[in-house]
Scaffold this motif. Structure first.
Motif, short mmCIF file in Angstrom:
data_model
loop_
_atom_site.label_atom_id
_atom_site.label_comp_id
_atom_site.label_asym_id
_atom_site.label_seq_id
_atom_site.Cartn_x
_atom_site.Cartn_y
_atom_site.Cartn_z
N PRO A 48 0.82 -1.21 0.00
CA PRO A 48 0.00 0.00 0.00
C PRO A 48 0.85 1.26 0.00
O PRO A 48 1.99 1.27 0.50
N GLY A 49 0.31 2.31 -0.59
CA GLY A 49 0.93 3.62 -0.52
C GLY A 49 1.82 4.01 -1.68
O GLY A 49 2.12 5.19 -1.86
N ARG A 50 2.24 3.06 -2.49
CA ARG A 50 3.15 3.41 -3.58
C ARG A 50 2.44 4.20 -4.68
O ARG A 50 2.98 5.15 -5.23
N PHE A 51 1.21 3.77 -5.00
CA PHE A 51 0.43 4.47 -6.03
C PHE A 51 -0.85 5.00 -5.40
O PHE A 51 -1.48 4.33 -4.58
N LYS A 52 -1.23 6.19 -5.79
CA LYS A 52 -2.48 6.78 -5.33
C LYS A 52 -3.34 7.06 -6.56
O LYS A 52 -3.06 7.98 -7.34
N LEU A 53 -4.36 6.27 -6.74
CA LEU A 53 -5.25 6.41 -7.88
C LEU A 53 -6.54 7.11 -7.48
O LEU A 53 -6.95 7.07 -6.31
N PRO A 54 -7.21 7.77 -8.41
CA PRO A 54 -8.43 8.54 -8.09
C PRO A 54 -9.60 7.65 -7.68
O PRO A 54 -9.66 6.47 -8.02
N GLY B 254 -11.90 6.42 -16.29
CA GLY B 254 -10.78 7.29 -15.95
C GLY B 254 -9.79 6.62 -15.01
O GLY B 254 -8.58 6.83 -15.10
N LEU B 255 -10.31 5.80 -14.10
CA LEU B 255 -9.45 5.06 -13.17
C LEU B 255 -8.56 4.09 -13.95
O LEU B 255 -7.36 3.97 -13.67
N LYS B 256 -9.15 3.45 -14.92
CA LYS B 256 -8.39 2.53 -15.77
C LYS B 256 -7.27 3.27 -16.51
O LYS B 256 -6.13 2.78 -16.59
N THR B 257 -7.57 4.47 -17.01
CA THR B 257 -6.58 5.28 -17.71
C THR B 257 -5.47 5.72 -16.76
O THR B 257 -4.28 5.73 -17.12
N ALA B 258 -5.85 6.09 -15.53
CA ALA B 258 -4.86 6.50 -14.53
C ALA B 258 -3.91 5.34 -14.21
O ALA B 258 -2.70 5.54 -14.04
N ALA B 259 -4.45 4.14 -14.12
CA ALA B 259 -3.62 2.97 -13.86
C ALA B 259 -2.66 2.72 -15.02
O ALA B 259 -1.48 2.39 -14.81
N TRP C 290 1.45 2.80 -14.86
CA TRP C 290 2.24 1.65 -15.29
C TRP C 290 3.30 2.05 -16.31
O TRP C 290 4.45 1.63 -16.22
N LYS C 291 2.91 2.89 -17.25
CA LYS C 291 3.83 3.28 -18.31
C LYS C 291 4.96 4.18 -17.81
O LYS C 291 6.04 4.22 -18.42
N GLN D 220 8.68 -1.17 -14.64
CA GLN D 220 7.71 -2.24 -14.85
C GLN D 220 8.24 -3.59 -14.35
O GLN D 220 8.47 -4.53 -15.11
N SER D 221 8.38 -3.67 -13.03
CA SER D 221 8.86 -4.88 -12.39
C SER D 221 7.67 -5.69 -11.87
O SER D 221 6.51 -5.23 -11.88
N THR D 222 7.95 -6.89 -11.39
CA THR D 222 6.91 -7.74 -10.84
C THR D 222 6.26 -7.10 -9.62
O THR D 222 5.05 -7.13 -9.44
#
Length: 339
Positions: free
Chosen positions: A192-198, A213-218, A222-223, A227-229
């Motif tokens: 938890p805490g590494r990414f903050k999505l809307p 929009g959440l899907k686009t934010a993710a 990612w991009k 891009q590690s496991t």
């Protein structure tokens, strides 16, 4: 009354027999996951053809499981819609034809009404009225339920449904099909805490959902990251957390708006353990109760169709010989059951 239920709305052939005195006495299911896996999603024509191959053997298997013959069946319920039209026509035509041959009534069932009523199959079913959250690959809806067929739509997804967003995000991360369960499993090892999505549409009043929009934010996160496991797991965690918190906020608003004390969760995504935990915590704060179907009855199945159909057949409803299938069918257009 013993009702044969037939579910063929998408990529699962579900057959069940419901006894109005004793409950479900047979339940068999064929999943097409392996068939569609190489394409990364459901291929409608392949789905329809597989239903044709499997439906009669599964009906025979259900009768054998229940130790019944066709003479013991009092009615047939089949999924009329919504869903893939070709797949629906397989179940509708077989169900209506068998009813004609066996000289018994048949009824076309709304697929989402089946999901909504699935918790009624449990030992401790909810009582009307209640707020229902229908959350699946094709639908995310909040509904005020006064009785069978007495539905008022409170809010729904304006673009991607929650399950659809799960699947698309999983595919973006390169996870196996079906993506939703794979993403939920991966999220268990996320930090938890590494990414903050809307949390989409929670900063404004209302009960509608939006997950596009959440899907686009993710995708953007990612991009623009390593891009590690572990990154993949951390992003899966953040995505699931955003979806679950968004749904919880909307459910809280729905309970407050309706002043109801019962929340029912149904549909494929209702099997998500993190969602169940969050909503259980939510209702405890409001001195309310939450009900779910067992995991096997969260995804598409014949048992929910058999139950929903039995309630309408018991009320004297039945389908004419000129049956139809409906790809799109708003749940709030259903009429109240007279039972």
């Amino acid at each position: 009354m013993q009702v044969l239920g037939i579910e063929t709305s998408c990529d699962e052939t579900g057959i069940a027999i419901y006894d109005s005195n004793t409950g479900i006495i047979a339940d068999v299911l064929h999943s097409q996951i392996t068939l569609h896996a190489e394409y990364g999603g459901v291929v409608p024509e392949l789905a329809s053809r597989d239903h044709v191959r499997k439906i009669i053997p599964l009906i025979n298997k259900a009768l054998e499981q229940a130790q019944l013959t066709a003479k013991n069946i009092d009615g047939i319920a089949y999924t009329k819609g919504p869903g893939l039209l070709g797949a629906l026509l397989v179940g509708s035509s077989v169900g209506r034809s068998l009813a004609y041959a066996w000289d018994i009534p048949a009824i076309g069932v709304h697929h989402m009404e089946g999901h909504l009523l699935a918790p009624m199959l449990e030992e401790n079913p909810p009582c009307f009225p209640f707020v229902a959250l229908l959350v699946s690959g094709g639908h995310t809806q909040l509904i005020s339920v006064q009785g069978i067929g007495q539905y008022t739509l409170l809010g729904e997804s304006v673009d991607d449904a929650a399950g659809e967003a799960f699947d698309k995000t999983a595919k973006m991360l390169g996870l196996s099909y079906p993506g939703g369960p794979a993403l939920a499993k991966l999220a268990e090892s996320g930090q938890p805490g590494r990414f903050k999505l809307p949390r989409p549409m929670t900063d404004r009043p209302g009960l509608d959902f939006s997950f596009s929009g959440l899907k686009t934010a993710a995708l953007t996160a990612w991009k623009t990251s390593e891009q590690s496991t572990q990154t993949k797991a951390d992003l899966a965690y953040a995505f699931q957390e955003a979806v679950v918190e968004t749904i919880a906020i909307k459910c809280r608003r729905a309970l407050e708006q309706t002043q109801m004390k019962t929340l029912v969760i149904a549909g494929g995504v209702s099997a998500n353990t993190h969602l169940r935990q969050r909503l259980t915590e939510l209702v405890q704060k409001y001195d309310a109760n939450v009900y779910y179907p067992r995991p096997a009855f969260c995804t598409d199945n014949g048992a929910m169709i058999a139950y929903a159909g039995s309630q309408r057949l018991l009320a004297g409803e039945q389908q004419d010989l000129d049956f139809s299938a409906t790809a799109r069918w708003p749940i709030d257009s259903l009429h109240a059951c007279k039972a």
